[in-house]
Design a protein around this motif. Structure first.
Motif, mmCIF file in Angstrom:
data_model
loop_
_atom_site.group_PDB
_atom_site.id
_atom_site.type_symbol
_atom_site.label_atom_id
_atom_site.label_comp_id
_atom_site.label_asym_id
_atom_site.label_seq_id
_atom_site.Cartn_x
_atom_site.Cartn_y
_atom_site.Cartn_z
ATOM 1 N N LYS A 25 0.838 -1.196 0.000
ATOM 2 C CA LYS A 25 0.000 0.000 0.000
ATOM 3 C C LYS A 25 0.875 1.249 0.000
ATOM 4 C CE LYS A 25 -3.795 2.296 2.361
ATOM 5 N NZ LYS A 25 -4.903 2.130 3.295
ATOM 6 N N ARG A 26 0.562 2.154 -0.909
ATOM 7 C CA ARG A 26 1.243 3.440 -0.968
ATOM 8 C C ARG A 26 0.154 4.486 -0.764
ATOM 9 N NH1 ARG A 26 3.553 7.332 -4.279
ATOM 10 N NH2 ARG A 26 5.816 7.523 -4.175
ATOM 11 N N LYS A 27 0.194 5.128 0.376
ATOM 12 C CA LYS A 27 -0.886 6.052 0.745
ATOM 13 C C LYS A 27 -0.912 7.290 -0.138
ATOM 14 C CE LYS A 27 -1.322 4.945 5.643
ATOM 15 N NZ LYS A 27 -0.481 5.240 6.806
ATOM 16 N N GLY A 28 -2.118 7.760 -0.437
ATOM 17 C CA GLY A 28 -2.275 8.986 -1.205
ATOM 18 C C GLY A 28 -2.407 10.176 -0.282
ATOM 19 N N ALA A 29 -2.303 11.374 -0.874
ATOM 20 C CA ALA A 29 -2.377 12.594 -0.067
ATOM 21 C C ALA A 29 -3.797 12.823 0.446
ATOM 22 C CB ALA A 29 -1.926 13.785 -0.902
ATOM 23 N N LYS A 30 -4.776 12.442 -0.353
ATOM 24 C CA LYS A 30 -6.162 12.674 0.050
ATOM 25 C C LYS A 30 -6.840 11.418 0.575
ATOM 26 C CE LYS A 30 -7.075 16.655 -2.918
ATOM 27 N NZ LYS A 30 -7.555 17.055 -4.238
ATOM 28 N N GLY A 31 -6.488 10.294 0.016
ATOM 29 C CA GLY A 31 -7.143 9.041 0.395
ATOM 30 C C GLY A 31 -8.592 9.040 -0.063
ATOM 31 N N GLY A 32 -9.378 8.163 0.527
ATOM 32 C CA GLY A 32 -10.799 8.109 0.203
ATOM 33 C C GLY A 32 -11.091 7.353 -1.082
ATOM 34 N N LYS A 33 -10.041 7.076 -1.848
ATOM 35 C CA LYS A 33 -10.208 6.361 -3.102
ATOM 36 C C LYS A 33 -9.010 5.415 -3.230
ATOM 37 C CE LYS A 33 -10.736 7.368 -7.968
ATOM 38 N NZ LYS A 33 -10.384 8.293 -9.032
ATOM 39 N N THR A 34 -9.238 4.239 -3.769
ATOM 40 C CA THR A 34 -8.151 3.259 -3.855
ATOM 41 C C THR A 34 -8.055 2.681 -5.260
ATOM 42 O OG1 THR A 34 -8.458 2.677 -1.532
ATOM 43 C CG2 THR A 34 -7.287 1.079 -2.883
ATOM 44 N N ILE A 35 -6.839 2.706 -5.814
ATOM 45 C CA ILE A 35 -6.595 2.134 -7.145
ATOM 46 C C ILE A 35 -5.662 0.937 -6.985
ATOM 47 C CG2 ILE A 35 -5.864 2.638 -9.518
ATOM 48 C CD1 ILE A 35 -8.041 4.588 -8.444
ATOM 49 N N LEU A 36 -6.056 -0.183 -7.567
ATOM 50 C CA LEU A 36 -5.236 -1.399 -7.514
ATOM 51 C C LEU A 36 -4.574 -1.651 -8.863
ATOM 52 C CD1 LEU A 36 -4.379 -4.253 -6.367
ATOM 53 C CD2 LEU A 36 -6.602 -5.079 -7.172
ATOM 54 N N ILE A 37 -3.261 -1.882 -8.831
ATOM 55 C CA ILE A 37 -2.546 -2.313 -10.042
ATOM 56 C C ILE A 37 -1.807 -3.595 -9.685
ATOM 57 C CG2 ILE A 37 -0.565 -0.748 -9.597
ATOM 58 C CD1 ILE A 37 -0.380 -0.473 -12.734
ATOM 59 N N GLU A 38 -1.938 -4.620 -10.539
ATOM 60 C CA GLU A 38 -1.353 -5.917 -10.154
ATOM 61 C C GLU A 38 -0.926 -6.749 -11.348
ATOM 62 O OE1 GLU A 38 -3.197 -9.040 -10.690
ATOM 63 O OE2 GLU A 38 -4.754 -7.922 -11.741
ATOM 64 N N GLY A 39 -0.108 -7.749 -11.048
ATOM 65 C CA GLY A 39 0.260 -8.788 -11.995
ATOM 66 C C GLY A 39 0.091 -10.109 -11.276
ATOM 67 N N HIS A 40 -0.090 -11.199 -12.018
ATOM 68 C CA HIS A 40 -0.305 -12.456 -11.278
ATOM 69 C C HIS A 40 0.986 -13.237 -11.045
ATOM 70 C CE1 HIS A 40 -0.538 -15.279 -14.810
ATOM 71 N NE2 HIS A 40 -1.137 -14.285 -15.434
ATOM 72 N N LEU A 41 1.052 -13.830 -9.851
ATOM 73 C CA LEU A 41 2.230 -14.579 -9.412
ATOM 74 C C LEU A 41 2.272 -15.968 -10.034
ATOM 75 C CD1 LEU A 41 1.800 -13.826 -5.607
ATOM 76 C CD2 LEU A 41 3.818 -13.127 -6.905
ATOM 77 N N ASP A 42 1.110 -16.561 -10.256
ATOM 78 C CA ASP A 42 1.067 -17.967 -10.661
ATOM 79 C C ASP A 42 1.389 -18.172 -12.134
ATOM 80 O OD1 ASP A 42 -1.465 -16.609 -10.940
ATOM 81 O OD2 ASP A 42 -2.384 -18.521 -11.498
ATOM 82 N N THR A 43 1.933 -19.348 -12.417
ATOM 83 C CA THR A 43 2.148 -19.791 -13.796
ATOM 84 C C THR A 43 1.280 -21.029 -14.007
ATOM 85 O OG1 THR A 43 3.884 -21.405 -13.313
ATOM 86 C CG2 THR A 43 4.575 -19.097 -13.596
ATOM 87 N N VAL A 44 1.239 -21.533 -15.237
ATOM 88 C CA VAL A 44 0.465 -22.756 -15.498
ATOM 89 C C VAL A 44 1.318 -24.011 -15.277
ATOM 90 C CG1 VAL A 44 -1.053 -21.676 -17.201
ATOM 91 C CG2 VAL A 44 1.061 -22.751 -17.975
ATOM 92 N N PHE A 45 2.609 -23.843 -15.008
ATOM 93 C CA PHE A 45 3.520 -24.985 -15.039
ATOM 94 C C PHE A 45 3.548 -25.754 -13.729
ATOM 95 C CE2 PHE A 45 4.884 -21.682 -17.934
ATOM 96 C CZ PHE A 45 4.783 -22.374 -19.133
#
Ligand code: ZN
Length: 441
Positions: A116-136
């Motif tokens: 989590k990287r806190k924003g100056a105002k907060g009140g709203k949350t944006i998620l950015i992600e990549g997946h850890l799992d592989t098919v192997f």
């Protein structure tokens, strides 16, 4: 649901009535292409954002960090992350996020790594992600082979590239002291592939209680592609069971294979007729079948695994409905035809349920991403797919899936490879769309 909503309704309906199915599909694609440039207000917004001094510095930092991005990419690829066994990679990724620096880093109950990287105002949350799992599966050789500028290893593109992208993006944000208005969550997620059934995302948008307002998935590498529509899917393991017996001595008892054969025939007939009607692409597949002991035995079990997909939840439910009634119809017929013995039984287990949704071309997140791609010199290409974005899209939460940059080939194969061709553009784009959504303070 689809971009044609923007086309003048009366004219389009009249047009549809006079066209064949393939012509209608071609019209859908044309509508897509026409609309695939961002509206001027979003272009303006992104031009302004990318001319900000801090953003420019962050872009330069991303370019300077290429060697580190590559080292992180190799390191994480070489930690196996088979389905349901992402812990080792998760622990390392959490440690790396802590080193780069965030307000807090934790691993949730499903195994997702969240910074989590806190924003100056907060009140709203944006998620950015990549997946850890592989098919192997466990035991797959994941050692990265370097041949010139090519990195080869299973999972290198899908989706370990995204994890390296996130680390570099965060490092650049910290280096130039970018402060967002909204809170930002940077995550490595579990269970994106196959039978993982998006369990990481279901946790993030469910029990974790994070109240996420928008979501960006980094999956794949293409910096032109935006997945803004989720293809939903249902998957089942189905079994007809009976006592079984001698093919001559017990003749006249129920036969599980006959029931399975009838069910497949009824389902494919009904589903085929239904999906032939114009509308979002919908598919069904009898994918694996099995059962039986020997050529002189009446089988005690016949089973199959099936998969069906659609961008439209309504169409998915309909094709699923045809499956359920075909299974019951076959069961009834075989039981009615028996000469003696016990009835057949039927077991239906759902193996996967991925929701569908999205597709609003005017959604600000989609528009902003189109503008980001145009700003980087690319041409936005919108598409539908089954990704982590399915979960938020089905909940009505803005969500897109974008590429992490570079060139990758052979996803889900042992021969997968990655070349860092303009790779930094993917990281810069990820940063820009994140800042556009979270707001620059
Ligand atoms: Zn993936």
């Amino acid at each position: 649901m689809n971009p044609n909503k923007k086309v003048k309704a009366t004219g389009f309906i009249a047009l549809m009535l006079t066209l064949s199915v393939s012509q209608v599909e071609a019209a859908y694609m044309r509508a897509d292409r026409q609309d695939s440039l961002a509206q001027p207000q979003y272009v303006k917004e992104i031009v302004k954002l990318s001319s900000n001094a801090k953003v420019k510095k962050a872009f330069a930092t991303i370019a300077d960090l290429e060697a580190e991005t590559r080292a992180n990419h190799i390191l994480l690829t070489e930690i196996p992350a088979p389905p349901f066994k992402e812990e080792r990679r998760a622990k390392k990724f959490a440690e790396m996020l802590r080193v780069v620096g965030a307000d807090s880093v934790w691993i949730d109950a499903a195994g997702n790594v969240i910074a989590k990287r806190k924003g100056a105002k907060g009140g709203k949350t944006i998620l950015i992600e990549g997946h850890l799992d592989t098919v192997f599966p466990e035991g797959t050789d994941v050692k990265v082979e370097t041949r010139g500028d090519t990195l080869a290893a299973p999972g290198i593109g899908d989706d370990t590239r995204a994890l390296a992208v996130l680390l570099t993006m965060l490092k650049a944000m910290n280096a130039v002291e970018i402060q967002t208005e909204a809170d930002v969550l940077i995550a490595g997620t579990v269970g994106e592939e196959g039978q993982g059934d998006l369990r990481g995302m279901k946790q993030l948008f469910g029990k974790d209680g994070l109240k996420i307002d928008a979501h960006i998935a980094i999956d794949g590498t293409s910096t032109d592609r935006i997945v803004n529509r989720g293809v939903g899917s249902h998957r089942y393991h189905i079994a007809y069971k009976s006592d079984g017996g001698h093919s001559y001595g017990s003749f006249g008892m129920v036969n599980t294979h006959v029931a399975l054969g009838k069910a497949i025939a009824y389902w494919s007939q009904d589903a085929e007729a239904y999906i032939a009607q114009p509308g979002p692409k919908t598919t069904y597949s009898v994918s694996v079948i099995g059962g039986g002991t020997s050529v002189n035995s009446i089988p005690f079990e016949a089973w199959m695994e099936v998969d069906m997909r659609s961008e439209s939840d309504e169409r998915l439910q309909k094709v699923d409905g045809y499956l359920q009634s075909a299974l019951q119809k076959a069961l009834k017929e075989v039981n009615e035809g028996k000469k003696f013995g016990n009835d057949l039984t039927l077991e239906v287990k759902m193996m996967g349920n991925r929701p569908s949704g999205g597709g609003e071309l005017t959604a600000p997140l989609t528009q902003r991403m189109m503008a980001v791609i145009q700003q980087s010199g690319g041409t936005p290409k919108l598409s539908a797919s089954s990704t982590n974005a399915n979960v938020p899209l089905s909940l009505g939460i803005p969500s897109i899936t974008i590429g992490g940059g570079g060139l990758a080939h052979g996803a889900h194969s042992l021969g997968e490879w990655f070349v860092n061709k303009d790779g930094k553009v993917g990281i810069q784009n990820a940063l820009l769309i994140l800042l556009a959504e979270a707001g620059l303070n």
